[in-house]
Each structure stands twice: as structure tokens, then as C-alpha cells.
Scaffold this motif. Structure first.
Motif, mmCIF file in Angstrom:
data_model
loop_
_atom_site.group_PDB
_atom_site.id
_atom_site.type_symbol
_atom_site.label_atom_id
_atom_site.label_comp_id
_atom_site.label_asym_id
_atom_site.label_seq_id
_atom_site.Cartn_x
_atom_site.Cartn_y
_atom_site.Cartn_z
ATOM 1 N N GLN A 59 34.178 49.931 36.386
ATOM 2 C CA GLN A 59 34.095 49.244 37.299
ATOM 3 C C GLN A 59 33.868 50.096 38.641
ATOM 4 N N ASP A 60 34.426 51.209 38.746
ATOM 5 C CA ASP A 60 34.079 52.010 39.730
ATOM 6 C C ASP A 60 32.803 52.628 39.582
ATOM 7 N N ILE A 61 32.224 52.855 38.298
ATOM 8 C CA ILE A 61 30.764 53.573 38.246
ATOM 9 C C ILE A 61 29.818 52.340 38.593
ATOM 10 N N TYR A 62 30.181 50.899 38.174
ATOM 11 C CA TYR A 62 29.121 49.763 38.268
ATOM 12 C C TYR A 62 29.253 49.800 39.894
ATOM 13 N N ARG A 63 30.275 49.866 40.577
ATOM 14 C CA ARG A 63 30.184 49.768 42.210
ATOM 15 C C ARG A 63 29.251 50.719 42.629
ATOM 16 N N PHE A 64 29.469 51.966 42.237
ATOM 17 C CA PHE A 64 28.515 53.243 42.804
ATOM 18 C C PHE A 64 26.952 52.898 42.587
#
Length: 705
Positions: free
Chosen positions: A433-438
Motif C-alpha cells: 500500500q505504501d508503494i502503491y501510494r508512492f
């Protein structure tokens, strides 16, 4: 430098490499190298050209060469790597991307501007991240230095996570085999967060460069050696599940913003106090088709309740339902203008969130629940630090009252396991989810690098296929995708299973939802071979035949259905429509009269009977049916056909009135001959000439002046 020419040549090289056209790749590469002052790369490409000429000479002379395949792989690998090196040089010198500006900033600093100085002095996590992220091709020494840091007990877990995140982002930007090898080294690391970052990084890079990675057989061989690692297999399956869920993040966000929240607000206020025949069109009728009730019993919930239930279920599986709430916060705070901050694990002692009072029990509980990814936790804390103390206290009270609901969910792994493995499942969900947001929200993002735009079905990639080969695993993911309405991927997984009636039914349903009616027919026919008396299968098959225009097969299916359910009015109605299309009006009347008897005042049966009466010259009978329809909230087709019936029976005054109603319902202030275009042949056969129709047009319009 001509930027367009360079980029065209670079794309040509990549395409030729993927298509294994070596001579064309070399020609494009020589053109690309002419833009660069990198004489080492130019010399290397010229050497490959000479070697390839020799290889072709030997082949022409009929010599056998057992090493030819290995040589070709090596040639392609060098061209691929050299093209990326030139592309990186071009970006650093000619473009103004966030990547290039970060690298240029590092070069202007006195220290800590290269991999060689990475561990020679104390650096901030941001500097460490930026150096690794913008690094070029690693040397063996670079890789070993990073590996030793990741193994060291003196390096914090935060810094290890930063190094692994930066390595992934760097290799996504410009592929580097040593970066991939480093991630591969840590796929079995005992530390959960480091291992998960290595696994996710390896997977996402592989998805982006899967075709070119065929030039690195040693790396793929190493990956295959790990296929007996049950933990890795389970975690890759969890990564697959989370990747599937990421595909629906935008849809979940849209449902919350456009459907669920407005509907809840609306309800809160209440709590405080067949074109020619006018029959529903084929595609509209499909909306009423449900999945096979034999697969799963469906509850009779309201649409809002169904959506809420689905969102809760998705959240329990790990779906991302918070991105919309935190999107604006990430655009507001400068903290998120720094690439490294999207990859730093959450730390309540981080200096940029120090203004948040410690000891907020509900906040600690919220963060410990694992429902929020790390970047959302930073967003929440930054928002709190900007609030006046009174508002912060109110928020604390609200959080305290709702934390019980937040605790109600549970992590769900493939297969529904709950056996102490939740830590890795949670780490996978949070990191992805962190990567997706990035990649979706970072201001300096490059959308071309977004790994979530790739095909996310891991079993389609050779190196992961063995991890998803068990039928039970394939079925679990296929059913998950089916429930998630990802019909294309679901059908491809179902096709890998041992095929029986239900699997064929599900494949047919997937293809039907994708509007691939020919493929759906094929699957449903095969399902009928296993279960010829399945009414559900026959209904779907009849619909798909109808959508392909095969009326004979549609009729055959409905005749079979009638034998199973002789008094089903929907089947009788469809049979009557088929007979009308076959111009078997006697049979049509028989079925439609029965429908009308069983369901008095049915709009569709009245419409079909009215039309059938009209086309068989029973004008007065047609008018009686249309008179009924005119009192039942008629549509434009009802009014138009009622006008035909009145005109053909000699009642011109009534006919004009009906036509005018049809025009109003169609939103037409006036009509032209096009108004009758679809029914022109029918009217001509009933004795109405072109001149009659022109006069009728003028008569209709006369009342509108």
C-alpha cells in the motif's frame, strides 16, 4: 542533441531486443551510441557487431556451434544493459525529472554523492535513500557493501528497510542485475520487514522486465531452487492476493466517494424523520442475471448493504479503503515531497511528527491494529500536529469510541489461514500500500515506471509459475478474482484447472461478462455435456446465442428450458419473442397468451402480443393491447407502435396523437422521415407509401408549430 531522435532510437532498441531481432537491435544501438560521448559503450557494441558477423559466417559455412545460443543471449544482454546506461545518461543531462534533479543535487554536495562514499560517513536516511535510488550500474563491490550493511547488527531496521526500498526503486528505473541479485539474496532473510521488502521488490522488478530477464538464466535458476521453501511460497501467494486487491483501489475509492457516503448521508436524513416491440433490450436484460445460485446462496440485501458488506469483506482481506481519505493530506504536507519518506517505516519519534502529543491511547491502538500503512500513519500524525488542542481532544474521543469496530476485522491469507503467519501478511499489505501510494500520489512520480500497470497475474510469468501450480491454490485465486469481478484473469486461471460442469459454467460466465459471447457459448455448451438439465446454464446459453444473432440455437435452448419449467413466464416470453423473429406467429401467440394469462397486466407480454397482432394484420386486437400499455407508463416504442396500429386501422387522429407522444419521449421537438426509418419496410408492406409517410410527418409537426 535531438531529443526525439534519441528516444525513438531507444524505443527501437528495446523493441528489437524483445522481438529477438539482433541485427536491427545493433543498428539502432549504433545510432543511439552516436549521441553519447561514452566511447566504452560504443566500442562494446562494435565488438558485438563483429562477433555477430563471424557467427553468421560460421553458420553460412555450415559449421555447428553448440555455444551459439549462449552467445546470442550474451549479445542481447549487453545491448539491453548498454541501452539503459545511455538512457540514464540522457535523463541526467537532458531531462528535468525528479530523479535527475535529485542526482544533480547529490553531485553538488561535497560528500556523500556516490555509492563509494555511502558508508564512509554518517548520513541521513534521506541521503542514503537518494544515493542508492539514483545510482547507476553497481559494481560487485557496491553490491557486497550493501549486503554487509543489511546483515550487520549495528545498522537499524529503519536503515535496512530504506536501503531495500531504494534498491527496488533504482532497479525499476533502470534495470541492474546486481540489484536484483541482492534482493534475491534476502528472500529468505529471518527479519520479516526486510524479507518482505526484498520479496516485493523482486516481484515488481520482475514484472517490469520479465522479457529481458530471459537473458539472465542464472538468476531464474536461483529462483527455481527456492520453490520448496514453504514460507516463500505462502508469502508470494499473499503478495499475489494484495496485488489483486490493488487493482480495485480506485473502484473502492470511487464507491466510497460517489455511492456509499452520499447514500449514507441520504439515509441519515430519513432516519432523523426489444426495441421494436418496446420490450426491454437484450443488454438491459443481462443486468438481472445473477451468478449460479448453486455456487453460493445469496442474501436478499439492499444495494447499499451489499456494497457496505463487500467493502467490509474486502478490507478484512486487505483491500485499501483509506487511500481517498489520505490523498489530500499527502498533497498538503511537504513531508511527502521527499521520495524517501514514502519508504521509511513509521517511527513515532520521527522529528517531523514530534509535535504530536505522546500517550494518545486510541492513536496507539489505531496504529497497532495494522489497518493503516506507514505513509498513512505519517499523514495522520502530520494532520494532528496541525490541529488546535481542542479539536485534537475531540478527535481523541471519537477514536476511542470507534476503536472497537476497527478491531473487529482480521487478516485473511490465501486459504483463510490464521496460524501465526499474520505478521508477514500484514507487512506485505502495508508495504504494497505504501508503494502503491508512492506511484499514484508522489508529486515527482514517473507514470512509466508504475509497476501496477503491468499484468499482475504472477502465474503468467515463468519464474513464479511453480509457486502457483497446485490446483487448490489456482482455484482459490480464481474464485477470489471471480468474486472480485476480475473476469479476464479469473477465466484464465479456471482454464488451468481440471474442467467440470461448474468450472465451465464459471468460464462461460466470465466470458459473458467480458462480452465475449462466442467464447461463452463454447464454455456453456461444454458445461451442458456434464449437466444437460441445468436451467441456469441453459438460460445463460440462450442469452449468449441471442447476443450472437443465432436465433435457431436461442430457440432450442428456450424449448429445453420450457420442458424443465413449463410455467416459467420469463421462458415463455422469450420463446414467444423467438417465434416472432422466426415469423412463426401462431406459436408465438400460443406462448404469449399463456404468459398473459399467468401474469395479468404484464407489460412485456402485452407488448409482445400487441406487436405480434400488428405484424399479422390484427390491427384492432393490436390496438386493444396498446390501449392497455398506454395506461401503464408507456415508453417511446409503445407510443410509436400504438400509432402504427391506429393508422393501419384508419384512426388517423389517434395515430397522430400517439406519434406526438413518442416524439416527446424521444426528446424530439419535430420529426423527420428518420422517425419512421426503422419501421419503413413494415409500413410499406402494410400499404403505406413513401408519400403517405411524408404527409404523416407534416401532420405530426403541424401541431408543434
Amino acid at each position: 542533441m535531438n531529443e526525439n531522435t534519441f528516444l525513438i532510437l531507444f524505443d527501437d532498441v528495446r523493441r528489437c531486443v524483445k522481438e529477438r531481432r539482433l541485427a536491427d537491435a545493433l543498428n539502432a544501438m549504433l545510432g543511439l551510441a552516436s549521441f553519447s560521448a561514452n566511447f566504452e559503450i560504443r566500442s562494446e557494441i562494435e565488438d558485438i557487431s563483429r562477433s555477430y558477423d563471424m557467427l553468421l559466417d560460421y553458420m553460412e559455412k555450415g559449421y555447428e556451434d553448440a555455444e551459439r545460443g549462449h552467445l546470442l543471449i550474451g549479445f542481447f544482454r549487453v545491448i539491453f544493459e548498454c541501452s539503459l546506461a545511455l538512457r540514464r545518461d540522457f535523463e541526467l543531462k537532458e531531462e528535468h525529472t525528479h530523479y535527475a534533479m535529485t542526482w544533480q543535487t547529490l553531485q553538488r554536495m561535497e560528500r556523500a554523492n556516490a555509492m563509494a562514499s555511502l558508508f564512509q560517513t554518517k548520513l541521513s536516511y534521506r541521503q542514503m535513500f537518494d544515493i542508492v535510488w539514483t545510482s547507476g550500474v553497481w559494481s560487485g563491490e557496491d553490491k557486497e557493501n550493501i549486503r554487509l550493511q543489511l546483515l550487520s547488527d549495528t545498522v537499524t531496521e529503519r536503515d535496512k528497510c530504506i536501503l531495500l526500498g531504494a534498491t527496488m526503486l533504482s532497479a525499476l528505473h533502470y534495470f541492474d542485475i546486481r540489484k536484483m541479485e541482492l534482493l534475491l539474496d534476502f528472500l529468505t532473510c529471518p527479519d520479516v520487514r526486510c524479507r518482505i521488502r526484498a520479496e516485493v521488490g523482486f516481484v515488481l522488478i520482475y514484472l517490469k522486465y520479465s522479457e529481458e530477464l530471459s537473458f539472465y538464466p542464472d538468476l531464474q535458476a536461483r529462483m527455481r531452487l527456492l520453490r520448496d521453501d514453504s514460507r516463500l511460497m505462502r508469502e508470494l501467494q499473499t503478495i499475489q492476493l494484495q496485488l489483486f486487491l490493488s487493482q480495485n483501489t480506485r473502484e473502492v475509492e470511487r464507491q466510497l466517494e460517489e455511492e456509499i457516503i452520499p447514500e449514507m448521508m441520504k439515509k441519515a436524513k430519513h432516519f432523523g424523520l426489444g426495441k421494436k416491440m418496446g420490450i426491454e433490450t437484450d443488454w438491459e436484460s443481462m443486468k438481472s442475471f445473477d451468478i449460479n445460485p448453486e455456487w453460493e446462496e445469496q442474501g436478499a440485501n439492499s444495494p447499499l448493504a451489499d456494497k457496505m458488506r463487500r467493502l467490509v469483506e474486502m478490507q478484512q482481506k486487505g483491500a485499501d479503503i483509506f487511500i481517498g481519505q489520505f490523498k489530500l493530506l499527502k498533497q498538503r504536507f511537504p513531508f511527502f515531497s521527499v521520495a524517501a519518506n514514502w519508504f521509511v517505516p513509521f517511527d513515532p519519534r520521527h522529528p517531523e511528527i514530534a509535535a504530536v502529543p505522546s500517550g494518545l491511547k486510541s492513536l496507539d491502538k489505531l496504529f497497532a491494529s495494522g489497518r493503516m500503512c506507514d505513509s498513512d500513519k505519517y499523514s495522520f500524525c502530520l494532520m494532528l500536529s496541525s490541529l488546535p488542542s481542542q479539536q485534537r481532544d475531540m478527535l481523541e474521543q471519537q477514536l476511542s469510541s470507534t476503536m472497537g469496530e476497527i478491531d473487529a476485522g482480521s487478516e485473511v491469507l490465501p486459504g483463510g489461514e490464521h496460524d501465526g503467519k499474520e505478521d508477514s501478511a500484514m507487512a506485505i499489505r502495508i508495504y504494497l500500500q505504501d508503494i502503491y501510494r508512492f506511484f499514484k500520489l508522489f508529486r515527482g512520480r514517473d507514470e512509466k515506471l508504475d509497476p501496477f500497470r503491468q499484468n499482475l497475474l504472477l502465474s503468467d510469468y515463468p519464474v513464479f509459475k511453480d509457486y502457483f501450480s497446485e490446483p487448490v491454490v489456482i482455484r482459490q485465486f480464481a474464485d477470489f478474482l471471480f468474486d472480485d469481478k476480475s473476469y479476464l484473469q479469473a477465466s484464465r486461471l479456471y482454464e488451468r484447472l481440471e474442467l467440470d460442469a461448474e468450472i465451465y459454467q464459471r468460464i462461460g460466465y466470465c466470458r459473458q461478462q467480458l462480452h465475449e459471447f462466442g467464447k461463452a457459448v463454447e464454455a456453456y455448451e461444454r458445461a451442458c455435456l456434464f449437466s444437460s438439465e441445468s436451467a441456469w446454464t441453459l438460460r445463460q446459453l440462450a442469452f449468449c446465442y441471442r447476443m450472437t444473432g443465432d436465433i435457431d440455437s436461442t430457440l432450442r435452448c428456450y424449448e429445453q428450458l420450457e420442458k424443465i419449467n413449463p410455467d416459467d413466464t420469463d421462458i415463455l416470453q422469450r420463446l414467444g419473442e423467438c417465434y416472432i423473429q422466426k415469423e412463426n406467429y401462431a406459436a408465438a401467440f400460443e406462448k404469449l397468451y399463456k404468459v398473459n394469462y399467468l401474469t395479468e397486466d404484464s407489460k412485456n407480454s402485452n407488448r409482445a402480443l400487441a406487436w405480434c397482432s400488428l405484424v399479422t394484420g390484427k390491427y384492432e386486437q393490436a390496438r386493444r393491447y396498446y390501449d392497455k400499455l398506454m395506461g401503464m407508463n408507456p415508453n417511446a416504442a409503445d407510443c410509436l407502435n400504438a400509432g402504427h396500429a391506429a393508422w393501419l386501422s384508419g384512426d388517423v387522429r389517434q395515430c397522430v396523437e400517439c406519434y406526438r407522444k413518442a416524439a416527446v419521449l424521444e426528446g424530439l421537438p419535430t420529426v423527420s422521415a428518420e422517425f419512421f426509418a426503422e419501421d419503413m419496410d413494415f409500413l410499406n408492406r402494410q400499404g403505406k407509401s413513401v408519400e403517405d409517410i411524408r404527409l404523416m410527418v407534416d401532420l405530426i409537426n403541424r401541431g408543434n408549430k
